[in-house]
Design a protein around this motif. Sequence first.
Motif, PDB file in Angstrom:
ATOM      1  N   VAL A   1       6.965  55.420  37.989  1.00  0.00           N
ATOM      2  CA  VAL A   1       6.779  53.623  37.699  1.00  0.00           C
ATOM      3  C   VAL A   1       5.042  53.561  37.570  1.00  0.00           C
ATOM      4  CG1 VAL A   1       6.499  51.662  39.133  1.00  0.00           C
ATOM      5  CG2 VAL A   1       8.787  52.569  39.547  1.00  0.00           C
ATOM      6  N   ILE A   2       3.929  54.496  38.331  1.00  0.00           N
ATOM      7  CA  ILE A   2       2.788  54.385  38.110  1.00  0.00           C
ATOM      8  C   ILE A   2       2.649  54.759  37.164  1.00  0.00           C
ATOM      9  CG2 ILE A   2       0.673  55.648  38.976  1.00  0.00           C
ATOM     10  CD1 ILE A   2       2.109  56.046  41.811  1.00  0.00           C
ATOM     11  N   ALA A   3       2.927  55.194  36.225  1.00  0.00           N
ATOM     12  CA  ALA A   3       2.597  56.147  35.082  1.00  0.00           C
ATOM     13  C   ALA A   3       2.867  54.880  33.877  1.00  0.00           C
ATOM     14  CB  ALA A   3       3.472  57.335  34.721  1.00  0.00           C
ATOM     15  N   ALA A   4       4.435  54.230  34.318  1.00  0.00           N
ATOM     16  CA  ALA A   4       4.137  53.337  33.184  1.00  0.00           C
ATOM     17  C   ALA A   4       3.001  52.150  33.156  1.00  0.00           C
ATOM     18  CB  ALA A   4       5.175  52.135  33.912  1.00  0.00           C
ATOM     19  N   LEU A   5       2.795  51.985  34.943  1.00  0.00           N
ATOM     20  CA  LEU A   5       1.199  50.928  35.140  1.00  0.00           C
ATOM     21  C   LEU A   5       0.228  51.431  34.441  1.00  0.00           C
ATOM     22  CD1 LEU A   5       1.893  49.892  38.171  1.00  0.00           C
ATOM     23  CD2 LEU A   5       2.734  48.267  36.682  1.00  0.00           C
ATOM     24  N   GLN A   6      -0.092  52.370  35.164  1.00  0.00           N
ATOM     25  CA  GLN A   6      -0.896  53.473  34.331  1.00  0.00           C
ATOM     26  C   GLN A   6      -1.678  52.959  32.555  1.00  0.00           C
ATOM     27  OE1 GLN A   6      -3.870  55.012  36.116  1.00  0.00           O
ATOM     28  NE2 GLN A   6      -5.043  54.452  33.805  1.00  0.00           N
ATOM     29  N   ALA A   7       0.018  53.751  31.937  1.00  0.00           N
ATOM     30  CA  ALA A   7      -0.073  53.379  30.478  1.00  0.00           C
ATOM     31  C   ALA A   7      -0.262  51.550  29.739  1.00  0.00           C
ATOM     32  CB  ALA A   7       1.630  53.593  29.783  1.00  0.00           C
ATOM     33  N   ALA A   8      -0.078  51.356  30.954  1.00  0.00           N
ATOM     34  CA  ALA A   8      -0.588  49.630  30.649  1.00  0.00           C
ATOM     35  C   ALA A   8      -2.490  49.355  30.489  1.00  0.00           C
ATOM     36  CB  ALA A   8      -0.131  48.077  31.141  1.00  0.00           C
ATOM     37  N   LEU A   9      -2.909  50.087  31.138  1.00  0.00           N
ATOM     38  CA  LEU A   9      -3.706  50.235  31.982  1.00  0.00           C
ATOM     39  C   LEU A   9      -5.191  50.520  30.508  1.00  0.00           C
ATOM     40  CD1 LEU A   9      -4.496  50.491  35.878  1.00  0.00           C
ATOM     41  CD2 LEU A   9      -5.238  48.690  34.184  1.00  0.00           C
ATOM     42  N   ASP A  10      -4.591  51.455  30.184  1.00  0.00           N
ATOM     43  CA  ASP A  10      -4.953  52.875  28.856  1.00  0.00           C
ATOM     44  C   ASP A  10      -5.141  52.045  28.082  1.00  0.00           C
ATOM     45  OD1 ASP A  10      -5.372  54.498  30.812  1.00  0.00           O
ATOM     46  OD2 ASP A  10      -3.067  56.009  30.314  1.00  0.00           O
ATOM     47  N   ARG A  11      -4.346  50.761  27.786  1.00  0.00           N
ATOM     48  CA  ARG A  11      -4.710  49.981  26.366  1.00  0.00           C
ATOM     49  C   ARG A  11      -5.502  48.960  26.525  1.00  0.00           C
ATOM     50  NH1 ARG A  11       1.649  49.280  25.130  1.00  0.00           N
ATOM     51  NH2 ARG A  11       1.012  48.465  23.452  1.00  0.00           N
ATOM     52  N   CYS A  12      -6.828  48.827  27.620  1.00  0.00           N
ATOM     53  CA  CYS A  12      -6.980  47.818  27.904  1.00  0.00           C
ATOM     54  C   CYS A  12      -8.444  48.950  27.631  1.00  0.00           C
ATOM     55  CB  CYS A  12      -7.349  47.678  29.404  1.00  0.00           C
ATOM     56  SG  CYS A  12      -5.931  46.363  29.649  1.00  0.00           S
ATOM     57  N   PRO A  13      -9.972  47.945  26.955  1.00  0.00           N
ATOM     58  CA  PRO A  13     -11.051  49.046  27.070  1.00  0.00           C
ATOM     59  C   PRO A  13     -11.704  49.061  28.769  1.00  0.00           C
ATOM     60  CG  PRO A  13     -11.255  46.666  26.497  1.00  0.00           C
ATOM     61  CD  PRO A  13      -9.933  46.597  26.853  1.00  0.00           C
ATOM     62  N   ASP A  14     -12.898  49.507  29.193  1.00  0.00           N
ATOM     63  CA  ASP A  14     -13.028  50.208  30.254  1.00  0.00           C
ATOM     64  C   ASP A  14     -14.041  49.515  30.726  1.00  0.00           C
ATOM     65  OD1 ASP A  14     -14.262  50.588  32.937  1.00  0.00           O
ATOM     66  OD2 ASP A  14     -14.945  53.080  31.609  1.00  0.00           O
ATOM     67  N   PRO A  15     -13.581  48.158  31.863  1.00  0.00           N
ATOM     68  CA  PRO A  15     -14.976  47.199  32.248  1.00  0.00           C
ATOM     69  C   PRO A  15     -16.364  48.259  32.256  1.00  0.00           C
ATOM     70  CG  PRO A  15     -13.286  47.280  33.813  1.00  0.00           C
ATOM     71  CD  PRO A  15     -12.876  48.252  33.130  1.00  0.00           C
ATOM     72  N   GLY A  16     -16.359  49.103  32.421  1.00  0.00           N
ATOM     73  CA  GLY A  16     -17.617  49.933  33.432  1.00  0.00           C
ATOM     74  C   GLY A  16     -18.486  50.496  31.771  1.00  0.00           C
ATOM     75  N   ALA A  17     -17.510  49.864  30.536  1.00  0.00           N
ATOM     76  CA  ALA A  17     -18.346  50.445  29.208  1.00  0.00           C
ATOM     77  C   ALA A  17     -18.710  48.908  28.231  1.00  0.00           C
ATOM     78  CB  ALA A  17     -17.352  51.058  28.200  1.00  0.00           C
ATOM     79  N   ALA A  18     -18.469  48.136  28.956  1.00  0.00           N
ATOM     80  CA  ALA A  18     -18.393  46.771  28.844  1.00  0.00           C
ATOM     81  C   ALA A  18     -19.510  46.118  28.424  1.00  0.00           C
ATOM     82  CB  ALA A  18     -17.724  45.772  29.640  1.00  0.00           C
TER      83      ALA A  18
END
Length: 435
Positions: A303-320
């Motif tokens: 389940v965590i991997a599926a949530l992480q996969a969704a996050l990985d498709r968004c940009p990183d706010p650190g590099a905004a």
Amino acid sequence: AMDGSVTAEIDDGVAVLRLPAPPASTLGQALRLSLLQALDRVTGDPGLRGLVLTGQGTSFSAGSDLRDIGRPAVPGIPDLGTICARIEALQVPVVAALHGPALGAGAELALAAHYRLAAPGAQFGLPDIALGLVPGAGGSQRLPRLCDASTALDLLLRGRPVSAAEAQQAGIYDAVLQGDPEAAARVLARKLADGGSGPRPVLGRRDRQRDGVAWLDAVRQRRLAVAALPLTAAGRVIDCVEAALLLPPAAGLRFERLVRKDCLADPQFAALSHIYLAERQIPAALMQRAQGRRVPTAAGSRVIAALQAALDRCPDPGAADHPGAAAIRERRLAAVVAQGARLLAAGQVVRAADLDALAVHGLGWPRLSGGPLHCARSRGLATLVAAMPVWAEHDPIWAVPPLLAEAARRGGDYDAARAALRPATAAAPAAVKTG
């Protein structure tokens, strides 16, 4: 008593009140009423010379019922602060006999007694901070009068229980005894009565307050230490310990009560209590305890991997730099919540709260947010969902799943939305991708 009520008996002028054994020992409305009635019965006895407060079985009391916290008062049922004040004000010596945990409301009840005797296995703790709260029944006012401001701040800010030996060293327990603390407490109560020693209320003790400079110094140092923490309750605990020095007892108790009311209204309490319950209700198939920590199982990790996969498709706010960091965080939240809704519809988790617990323990999601689904609901799920179709033109991760649209219509009730859509989502498991 088997029915979860407080038993009372009087032997040679010494009354013994026993709280029921766990799980009935949480100081919810029914137990508080039972305790008040037992107090009424024994204090009505003209021959009363002393009182022993103890618990049946292996525990004193492990605190309040979380579902009871913050509920409106019920006429005729006293709050714990009222009971503590009543016990402390008794004109006969009151001895608490403690074995097993005295936590939260249970610890505050023990602090209302005039003396505390403990078995070696007794624990003492005021964990309210874990829920974003200050104590509610005088804990922040009595504790520093027994140990000192610095030790009290340690206990209140960490929230973790200490052993009987540590509690004795701090000055909270008067003695730690092998054998049955109840028998020793009866002997002590009788001895005090025979010797003409009356009550010894904790709020009347001044010895720890003689050095006001050291007290305020401890308060100042702790304020500096927590200044950068996002947890509001940490600063409020320090305010209460400062008030224990600067205000008369009745005003200090009133101050603590008002601060707790503020904390109960703070979104941090809603978030932390949500996660606290989620951790305790999550199925063992998704998360287990190992070496005192909560660890996701293989199914939980999927389940965590599926949530992480969704996050990985968004940009990183650190590099905004185009959309700003706040906008990116909003999109990341939406992506995780949408993926969570798909997992919930697919039956990969039982309740929405399971996803929040897994995100906190597996994705490093901040506890203070209550987890992604709680966070989205508290901010306004309908607003978030309304923004998603535009983003979905760039990536289908933001496509609004039917369960999420239904939850937005229901004010953020994901579980009710799942129940409403269940016939339509029976064949959904194949639709959940982790890549």
